[in-house]
Design an enzyme around this catalytic site. Structure first.
Site, PDB file in Angstrom:
ATOM      1  CG  ASN A  77       8.971   3.762  -2.758  1.00 22.65           C
ATOM      2  OD1 ASN A  77       8.276   4.667  -2.269  1.00 22.65           O
ATOM      3  ND2 ASN A  77       8.809   3.345  -3.995  1.00 22.65           N
ATOM      4  CB  ILE A  78      11.321   2.115   3.514  1.00 27.70           C
ATOM      5  CG1 ILE A  78       9.833   1.794   3.755  1.00 27.70           C
ATOM      6  CG2 ILE A  78      11.622   3.578   3.819  1.00 27.70           C
ATOM      7  CD1 ILE A  78       9.368   2.041   5.199  1.00 27.70           C
ATOM      8  CG  ASP A  79       9.385  -0.833  -1.650  1.00 30.60           C
ATOM      9  OD1 ASP A  79       8.352  -0.248  -1.984  1.00 30.60           O
ATOM     10  OD2 ASP A  79      10.455  -0.763  -2.301  1.00 30.60           O
ATOM     11  N   GLY A 125       4.886   7.957  -9.391  1.00 26.18           N
ATOM     12  CA  GLY A 125       4.200   7.376  -8.231  1.00 26.18           C
ATOM     13  C   GLY A 125       4.483   8.053  -6.912  1.00 26.18           C
ATOM     14  N   PRO A 177       0.829  -1.210   0.000  1.00 23.64           N
ATOM     15  CG  PRO A 177      -0.076  -1.083   2.158  1.00 23.64           C
ATOM     16  CD  PRO A 177       0.678  -1.987   1.248  1.00 23.64           C
ATOM     17  CG  ASP A 178      -0.585   4.946  -1.907  1.00 28.89           C
ATOM     18  OD1 ASP A 178      -0.933   5.512  -2.952  1.00 28.89           O
ATOM     19  OD2 ASP A 178      -1.366   4.757  -0.951  1.00 28.89           O
ATOM     20  CG  PHE A 179       3.020   6.379   2.868  1.00 28.62           C
ATOM     21  CD1 PHE A 179       3.948   6.150   1.853  1.00 28.62           C
ATOM     22  CD2 PHE A 179       3.274   5.872   4.131  1.00 28.62           C
ATOM     23  CE1 PHE A 179       5.107   5.430   2.107  1.00 28.62           C
ATOM     24  CE2 PHE A 179       4.442   5.162   4.395  1.00 28.62           C
ATOM     25  CZ  PHE A 179       5.354   4.939   3.377  1.00 28.62           C
ATOM     26  NE  ARG A 180       1.147  12.178   2.686  1.00 24.06           N
ATOM     27  CZ  ARG A 180       2.373  11.676   2.835  1.00 24.06           C
ATOM     28  NH1 ARG A 180       2.852  10.796   1.947  1.00 24.06           N
ATOM     29  NH2 ARG A 180       3.134  12.008   3.857  1.00 24.06           N
ATOM     30  CG  ASP A 229      -3.457  11.907  -7.628  1.00 25.65           C
ATOM     31  OD1 ASP A 229      -2.254  11.892  -7.288  1.00 25.65           O
ATOM     32  OD2 ASP A 229      -4.325  11.199  -7.115  1.00 25.65           O
ATOM     33  CB  CYS A 238      21.384  -3.149  21.469  1.00 25.53           C
ATOM     34  SG  CYS A 238      23.176  -3.110  21.469  1.00 25.53           S
ATOM     35  CG  HIS A 281      12.015   9.152   2.877  1.00 21.95           C
ATOM     36  ND1 HIS A 281      10.715   9.357   2.459  1.00 21.95           N
ATOM     37  CD2 HIS A 281      12.617  10.361   2.792  1.00 21.95           C
ATOM     38  CE1 HIS A 281      10.555  10.630   2.148  1.00 21.95           C
ATOM     39  NE2 HIS A 281      11.704  11.267   2.335  1.00 21.95           N
TER      40      HIS A 281
HETATM   41  N1  APR Z   1      -0.395   4.209 -10.431  1.00 25.62           N
HETATM   42  C1  APR Z   1      -0.233   5.554 -10.453  1.00 25.62           C
HETATM   43  N2  APR Z   1      -0.184   6.325  -9.342  1.00 25.62           N
HETATM   44  C2  APR Z   1      -0.310   5.680  -8.150  1.00 25.62           C
HETATM   45  C3  APR Z   1      -0.490   4.286  -8.042  1.00 25.62           C
HETATM   46  C4  APR Z   1      -0.527   3.544  -9.254  1.00 25.62           C
HETATM   47  N3  APR Z   1      -0.669   2.216  -9.261  1.00 25.62           N
HETATM   48  N4  APR Z   1      -0.579   3.967  -6.712  1.00 25.62           N
HETATM   49  C5  APR Z   1      -0.476   5.122  -6.036  1.00 25.62           C
HETATM   50  N5  APR Z   1      -0.317   6.150  -6.888  1.00 25.62           N
HETATM   51  C6  APR Z   1      -0.101   7.565  -6.575  1.00 25.62           C
HETATM   52  C7  APR Z   1      -1.065   8.126  -5.557  1.00 25.62           C
HETATM   53  O1  APR Z   1      -2.221   8.626  -6.210  1.00 25.62           O
HETATM   54  C8  APR Z   1      -0.227   9.245  -4.945  1.00 25.62           C
HETATM   55  O2  APR Z   1      -0.286  10.426  -5.743  1.00 25.62           O
HETATM   56  O3  APR Z   1       1.190   7.643  -5.974  1.00 25.62           O
HETATM   57  C9  APR Z   1       1.198   8.686  -5.001  1.00 25.62           C
HETATM   58  C10 APR Z   1       1.649   8.079  -3.674  1.00 25.62           C
HETATM   59  O4  APR Z   1       1.712   9.127  -2.747  1.00 25.62           O
HETATM   60  P1  APR Z   1       1.982   8.790  -1.217  1.00 25.62           P
HETATM   61  O5  APR Z   1       1.079   7.705  -0.774  1.00 25.62           O
HETATM   62  O6  APR Z   1       1.982  10.115  -0.484  1.00 25.62           O
HETATM   63  O7  APR Z   1       3.464   8.183  -1.205  1.00 25.62           O
HETATM   64  P2  APR Z   1       4.823   8.987  -1.290  1.00 25.62           P
HETATM   65  O8  APR Z   1       4.706  10.152  -2.217  1.00 25.62           O
HETATM   66  O9  APR Z   1       5.878   8.005  -1.585  1.00 25.62           O
HETATM   67  O10 APR Z   1       4.990   9.513   0.237  1.00 25.62           O
HETATM   68  C11 APR Z   1       6.164  10.214   0.532  1.00 25.62           C
HETATM   69  O11 APR Z   1       5.565  10.218   2.877  1.00 25.62           O
HETATM   70  O12 APR Z   1       4.905   9.257   4.858  1.00 25.62           O
HETATM   71  C12 APR Z   1       5.972   9.621   4.115  1.00 25.62           C
HETATM   72  O13 APR Z   1       8.067   8.645   4.339  1.00 25.62           O
HETATM   73  C13 APR Z   1       6.808   8.438   3.755  1.00 25.62           C
HETATM   74  O14 APR Z   1       8.239   8.172   1.822  1.00 25.62           O
HETATM   75  C14 APR Z   1       6.912   8.492   2.244  1.00 25.62           C
HETATM   76  C15 APR Z   1       6.584   9.933   1.944  1.00 25.62           C
END
Ligand code: APR
Length: 257
Positions: free
Chosen positions: A87-89, A177, A13-16, A204, A138, A106
Site C-alpha cells: 500500500n502507498i497510503d 487484504g 478503494p482497492d485496485f481489483r 477471496d 523541480c 511499492h
Molecule cells: N475485506 C477483505 N478483503 C478485501 C476487502 C475487505 N474489506 N477489500 C478488498 N479485499 C480484497 C479483494 O477481494 C482482493 O482480493 O483485497 C484484495 C485486494 O486486491 P487488489 O485490489 O489487487 O490490491 P493489491 O493486492 O494490494 O494490489 C497489489 O497491484 O496495481 C498494483 O501496485 C498496485 O500495490 C498494488 C498491487
C-alpha cells in the site's frame, strides 16, 4: 504481508475488486488500460491522471482502521518481525508502526524525486502543487517531480531485500487484504518454511494459497476487519485493541477508521 484490502475499510478503494476497485473506475482519465496510471511511459506522456489520483489518495484524508491497529498491537507485543505492505497510503505509519518494522514494497508518498535531475523534493511543496491541481516541478531543473511510488517496471526499494532474512526466520505468516497478483511481492507468500502456518484473511482465496495450498494454511474468507476482530477475540486482546484504537484516534483527532 498486506495489500489494498486492508485500506478499503478506511475508505480507500482497492485496485481489483469488481466495480469498486480503482481499476474499474478510471474511465474519466482516458487511459489506454487501467495499469497505465502507474506506468512511467504513460506518466511522461500525460502525468495528469496520476496526480489527479494522488490528490484523491492524499494521505491526510484517511485514518487507519482495526486491521492496521491489530498489526500495531502485534508490534507492541514484540510479535511483529516485519510488515511488508504493497500500500502507498501510509496508513501503516499513521497507525504508529515504526519505519524500522515496515517495508513499503511499492514505495509511498512520504518522499518525492525529480524525474530529470533526481534531486529529492520536499513533501510540502509537492503536496501544495498536487492539491492545487498543478504538476509538481523541480525548482532547479523544472523536471516533473514524482512521489517515490514504485511504478510498474521500476525497481522496488532496497528495503524489500530484507525479505531474504525475514521470511526464513518467520514462524507465522499473516496475509491480509491482497489479491497476490503482483510480483515480486506475491512470491513472498511462498518464502516461509514449509512448517510455518500461513493465515490468509481476505474476501477471496488468492495466490499460492489457492493453487499450491500447504497443510498448515488457515484461510478466513470475508471482511478483513471482521476476520481480524475474530482472531483478536480468540487471542483475548479485544479490550487491548479497543483501548489502542481509542488512544490513537484521539491523537489523530479523526473519525473512527
Ligand atoms: N475485506 C477483505 N478483503 C478485501 C476487502 C475487505 N474489506 N477489500 C478488498 N479485499 C480484497 C479483494 O477481494 C482482493 O482480493 O483485497 C484484495 C485486494 O486486491 P487488489 O485490489 O489487487 O490490491 P493489491 O493486492 O494490494 O494490489 C497489489 O497491484 O496495481 C498494483 O501496485 C498496485 O500495490 C498494488 C498491487
Amino acid at each position: 504481508m498486506v495489500g489494498a484490502g486492508i485500506s478499503t475499510p478506511s475508505g480507500i478503494p482497492d485496485f481489483r475488486s469488481p466495480g469498486s476497485g480503482l481499476y474499474s473506475n478510471l474511465r474519466q482519465y482516458d487511459l489506454p488500460y487501467p495499469e497505465a496510471i502507474f506506468e512511467l511511459t504513460f506518466f511522461f506522456h500525460n502525468p495528469k491522471p496520476f496526480f489527479t489520483l494522488a490528490k484523491e489518495l492524499n494521505p491526510g484524508h484517511y485514518r487507519p482502521n482495526a486491521a492496521h491497529y491489530f498489526l500495531r498491537l502485534l508490534h507492541e507485543k514484540g510479535l511483529l518481525l516485519r510488515l511488508y505492505t504493497q500500500n502507498i497510503d501510509g496508513l501503516e505509519r499513521a497507525s504508529g508502526i515504526p519505519a524500522s518494522k515496515l517495508v513499503e514494497a511499492h514505495g509511498s508518498f512520504a518522499s518525492a524525486t525529480c524525474t530529470v535531475c533526481r534531486r529529492p523534493s520536499p513533501g510540502e511543496g509537492f503536496w501544495a502543487d498536487v492539491m492545487a491541481d498543478r504538476i509538481p516541478r523541480c525548482p532547479v531543473c523544472t523536471g516533473i517531480v514524482k512521489p517515490d511510488i514504485v511504478f510498474f517496471g521500476e525497481p522496488l526499494p532496497q528495503r524489500f531485500l530484507l525479505h531474504v532474512v525475514d521470511f526464513p526466520m518467520a514462524d507465522l505468516l499473516l496475509i491480509l487484504g491482497t489479491s497476490l497478483e503482483v510480483e515480486p511481492f506475491a512470491s513472498l507468500s511462498e518464502a516461509v518454511r514449509s512448517s510455518v502456518p500461513r493465515l490468509l484473511i481476505n474476501r477471496d482465496l488468492v495466490g499460492s494459497l489457492a493453487w499450491s495450498p500447504r497443510s498448515q494454511d488457515v484461510v478466513q474468507l470475508g471482511d478483513v476487519v471482521q476476520g481480524v476482530e475474530m482472531l483478536v477475540e480468540l487471542l483475548g486482546w479485544t479490550a487491548e485493541l479497543q483501548d489502542l484504537i481509542q488512544r490513537e484516534m484521539g491523537k489523530l483527532g479523526g473519525r473512527d477508521g
